[in-house]
Scaffold this motif. Structure first.
Motif, PDB file in Angstrom:
ATOM      1  N   LYS A 176      -7.075  -0.730   7.317  1.00  0.00           N
ATOM      2  CA  LYS A 176      -7.897   0.387   7.760  1.00  0.00           C
ATOM      3  C   LYS A 176      -8.310   0.178   9.216  1.00  0.00           C
ATOM      4  N   ASP A 177      -8.694   1.248   9.858  1.00  0.00           N
ATOM      5  CA  ASP A 177      -9.149   1.236  11.253  1.00  0.00           C
ATOM      6  C   ASP A 177      -8.052   0.714  12.179  1.00  0.00           C
TER       7      ASP A 177
ATOM      8  N   PHE B 292      -8.398   3.450   0.592  1.00  0.00           N
ATOM      9  CA  PHE B 292      -9.472   2.639   1.183  1.00  0.00           C
ATOM     10  C   PHE B 292      -9.539   1.234   0.582  1.00  0.00           C
ATOM     11  N   LYS B 293      -8.921   1.039  -0.580  1.00  0.00           N
ATOM     12  CA  LYS B 293      -8.928  -0.300  -1.177  1.00  0.00           C
ATOM     13  C   LYS B 293      -8.162  -1.300  -0.309  1.00  0.00           C
ATOM     14  N   HIS B 294      -7.320  -0.790   0.571  1.00  0.00           N
ATOM     15  CA  HIS B 294      -6.535  -1.665   1.460  1.00  0.00           C
ATOM     16  C   HIS B 294      -7.294  -1.827   2.778  1.00  0.00           C
ATOM     17  N   GLN B 295      -8.381  -2.583   2.698  1.00  0.00           N
ATOM     18  CA  GLN B 295      -9.281  -2.703   3.841  1.00  0.00           C
ATOM     19  C   GLN B 295      -8.628  -3.338   5.066  1.00  0.00           C
ATOM     20  N   SER B 296      -7.690  -4.258   4.856  1.00  0.00           N
ATOM     21  CA  SER B 296      -7.063  -4.917   6.000  1.00  0.00           C
ATOM     22  C   SER B 296      -6.195  -3.966   6.796  1.00  0.00           C
TER      23      SER B 296
ATOM     24  N   ASP C 154       0.800  -1.230   0.000  1.00  0.00           N
ATOM     25  CA  ASP C 154       0.000   0.000   0.000  1.00  0.00           C
ATOM     26  C   ASP C 154       0.833   1.280   0.000  1.00  0.00           C
TER      27      ASP C 154
ATOM     28  N   GLU D 247      -8.684 -10.737  10.607  1.00  0.00           N
ATOM     29  CA  GLU D 247      -8.885 -10.502   9.176  1.00  0.00           C
ATOM     30  C   GLU D 247      -8.609 -11.776   8.385  1.00  0.00           C
TER      31      GLU D 247
ATOM     32  N   GLU E 261      -5.760  -6.718  -2.377  1.00  0.00           N
ATOM     33  CA  GLU E 261      -5.988  -5.288  -2.169  1.00  0.00           C
ATOM     34  C   GLU E 261      -5.124  -4.454  -3.111  1.00  0.00           C
TER      35      GLU E 261
ATOM     36  N   GLU F 131      -5.300   6.964  11.041  1.00  0.00           N
ATOM     37  CA  GLU F 131      -5.286   5.979   9.965  1.00  0.00           C
ATOM     38  C   GLU F 131      -4.358   6.482   8.858  1.00  0.00           C
TER      39      GLU F 131
END
Length: 639
Positions: A592-593, A586-590, A368, A404, A461, A604
């Motif tokens: 995020k948060d 945001f495409k890298h959901q793993s 990412d 995840e 991702e 973030e």
């Protein structure tokens, strides 16, 4: 030959400080001092009593000592060592245990007798800690004290785990850890703050101060503020490392990034005569303008004279002449055409006009970093018609949480069940991974199956980001550099195969541009190893004709940006482009948060990136340039 920038006593500094260009050279110099001491003591028939530290800073020192043991016959049979600290509570075989760290990093590779090394016990009953600490100090005293104490420094100035507020006469004790220390340690605990112990047993400041020789190591810009405060500031319990000003035989060994807030680096003209070349002039003028909160073109003769820059003024004659030169340098670094503007005069642009369609490789250490660090530039290069390739250097698997991975496994298993797909081998891989994760202990490393699953998540991702930006999937290259695939936070050393995969790709693409992560400060971080591989590959291809036309641009990570005076290409982004970049991240959901290995920064990644890019644009605006929403910045590496 050691690449030392400075080693002589310097005005303003109250602790002798030696600055190296490369942390590896710095570590070798410290290892040599330790080795010389061990040998000297052995020749006198005496034991050598060492105080040792853990963490990333001393790792290269230990690896060099191991090399000297194996290749030069350095023996540790006359060494007795005492470690500074240990988390509490902590089992000795836990992944994060300092017992385990020291065995893996040093003791298991040299001939030190097992009965000769001592580390605080993190698994004794709390009621016994007080007596244990007294006996730990008594054991050191019975040996005549520490001959040499190796230290690192925390981001808040702690030495050992003597947090801010510790007194100079503090003894070995159980210490409550500062919140910032615990947050910084989350990387070692799977990214989960709740797993980081709240306490630690630490050697007291008084015992550290009694060592006959103290050497403190610091690498990276995150340590720079505390280093400057300790070296140039006053002695204060708010920065325990500052107590070392009162030690009679101490040395700070730092790299250029950790020294960046010292006056001799930040404002060298206040310390000694300097050569006023264009780079030094730009640094001084930008710093002056920002300090006085004035645009560059409004600086006056009085401003220069009142702020230690009279020599610079004398070399130009008038402030206006200096101002216009620096303003033009800043102006010429700004471009909306990171691949060069076709059919344009490029004599005052950061990139060449020709060829108008360039082959570009963006090297991304993790899956990412491309979109986080240069997402706007990435999109510009694609939109402006260049042939863009992304090379993901590592799988990034350790940055995926267990939860995840379990979610992903459940999806695959349920999908196969739903559609009656019966691939026994695939099913076994995912079922085995799931069983392991459901019973995983803190002391266990991920199995190869689990690492494979986590790697697949990051790969998917990354592909999604490429589709979003608009490059063909075949232009996404997953290199899986071998140094990374250890399953541990601690990686293997850079090897020939790592360089080979980079070299092969460059030779295949024959790029006109290479973009790479230029985080030079941390010798143990993935970004630094990945950059070293790129640099070695580029140098090895130097005789190729296509490499003579290839320019290498360095971007920074999500935590910090290049200093304003260093920037050679600044790519502006509109508000819409900032939003576009955010959606790409945001495409890298793993990630995020609640991201694994977030470090001490609670934001973030998209927030870090936006605020950093906004800040760069704001600095240009403060210096009197056009006001943009955001900017991504690059420095050219001349290979």
């Amino acid at each position: 030959m050691e690449k030392i920038l400075f080693k002589e006593p310097i005005a303003y500094e109250k602790i002798p400080t030696r600055i190296f260009l490369d942390p590896k050279d710095a570590s070798k110099s410290v290892a040599k001092e330790i080795a010389d001491l061990i040998r000297s003591k052995a020749s006198e028939g005496k034991m050598c009593v060492l105080g040792l530290a853990t963490g990333s800073s001393p790792k290269t020192v230990y690896s060099e000592l191991i090399r000297m043991h194996k290749e030069e016959g350095l023996s540790f049979k006359n060494v007795i060592s005492f470690n500074l600290d240990e988390y509490y509570p902590m089992e000795q075989d836990a992944l994060q245990s300092y017992w385990r760290f020291m065995r893996e990093q040093l003791f298991d590779h040299v001939d030190i007798p097992k009965e000769n090394y001592f580390i605080p016990f993190g698994d004794i009953p709390q009621s016994e800690i007080g007596e244990f600490c007294k006996s730990y100090e008594a054991k050191i005293d019975s040996l005549g004290g520490l001959d040499f104490q190796l230290l690192g420094i925390g981001g808040n100035g702690h030495i050992g785990f003597n947090e801010p507020g510790s007194l100079i006469n503090s003894r070995t004790r159980l210490m409550m850890l500062d919140h910032s220390t615990r947050v910084a340690a989350t990387m070692d605990f799977g990214g989960e703050l709740i797993k980081v112990p709240k306490k630690a047993i630490t050697l007291g400041v008084s015992k550290i101060m009694q060592a006959k020789r103290v050497v403190l190591l610091a690498w990276g810009e995150r340590k720079s503020q505390m280093i400057a405060d300790a070296v140039e500031g006053s002695v204060s319990e708010h920065n325990p490392s500052s107590y070392l000003q009162t030690h009679s035989n101490v040395l700070f060994v730092v790299d250029q990034a950790a020294a960046s807030d010292l006056k001799r680096i930040k404002s060298p003209w206040l310390v000694e005569d300097v050569v006023w070349d264009s780079k030094m002039t730009k640094k001084a003028v930008c710093g002056l303008a920002l300090e006085l909160k004035k645009p560059v073109l409004k600086l006056t003769n009085k401003d220069y004279n009142d702020n230690g820059l009279s020599d610079l003024l004398a070399s130009y004659g008038q402030a206006y002449e200096i101002n216009i030169e620096v303003f033009n340098q800043l102006q010429h670094s700004i471009t909306g055409w990171p691949g060069g503007k076709p059919n344009a005069d490029d004599s005052k642009r950061p990139e060449r006009a020709n060829p108008d369609r360039k082959r570009v490789i963006i090297f991304s250490p993790h899956p990412d970093d491309d979109i986080i660090s240069m997402g706007g530039t990435f999109q510009r290069l694609v939109d402006q018609g260049h042939e863009v390739h992304v090379a993901y250097q590592t799988s990034g698997n350790i940055a995926v949480s267990d939860d995840e991975a379990l979610r992903f496994i459940d999806f695959v298993v349920d999908f196969n069940t739903q559609f009656g797909i019966s691939n026994t081998e695939v099913k076994d891989i995912f079922e085995n991974a799931k069983r392991f994760l459901q019973t995983k202990k803190d002391s266990e490393l991920d199995t190869p199956e689990v690492r494979h699953v986590k790697g697949l998540i990051r790969k998917g991702e990354a592909k999604n980001t490429c589709r979003f930006v608009g490059i063909p999937i075949q232009n996404a290259h997953f290199l899986n550099m071998p140094f990374y695939e250890t399953g541990k936070i601690q990686k293997a050393p850079l090897g020939p195969k790592d360089v080979e995969v980079i070299r092969d790709l460059i030779e295949e693409i024959k790029p006109h541009q290479i973009f790479a992560a230029g985080d030079l400060a941390d010798p143990h971080g993935t970004h630094k190893v990945c950059l070293d591989a790129i640099m070695e590959a580029v140098k090895s291809l130097g005789d190729k004709d296509f490499m003579k036309e290839c320019w290498v641009w360095l971007y920074r990570g999500a935590w910090a940006e290049w200093e304003i005076h260093e920037i050679e290409m600044a790519v502006p982004m509109s508000p819409d482009q900032v939003i576009q970049k955010r959606l790409g991240i945001f495409k890298h959901q793993s990630q995020k948060d609640g991201v694994v290995f977030q470090g001490s920064d609670a934001r973030e990644f998209w927030q870090r990136a936006e605020e950093r890019n906004n800040m760069t644009a704001e600095l240009y605006n403060k210096l009197g340039l056009a006001e943009y929403e955001a900017m991504e910045a690059f420095v050219r590496w001349h290979h």
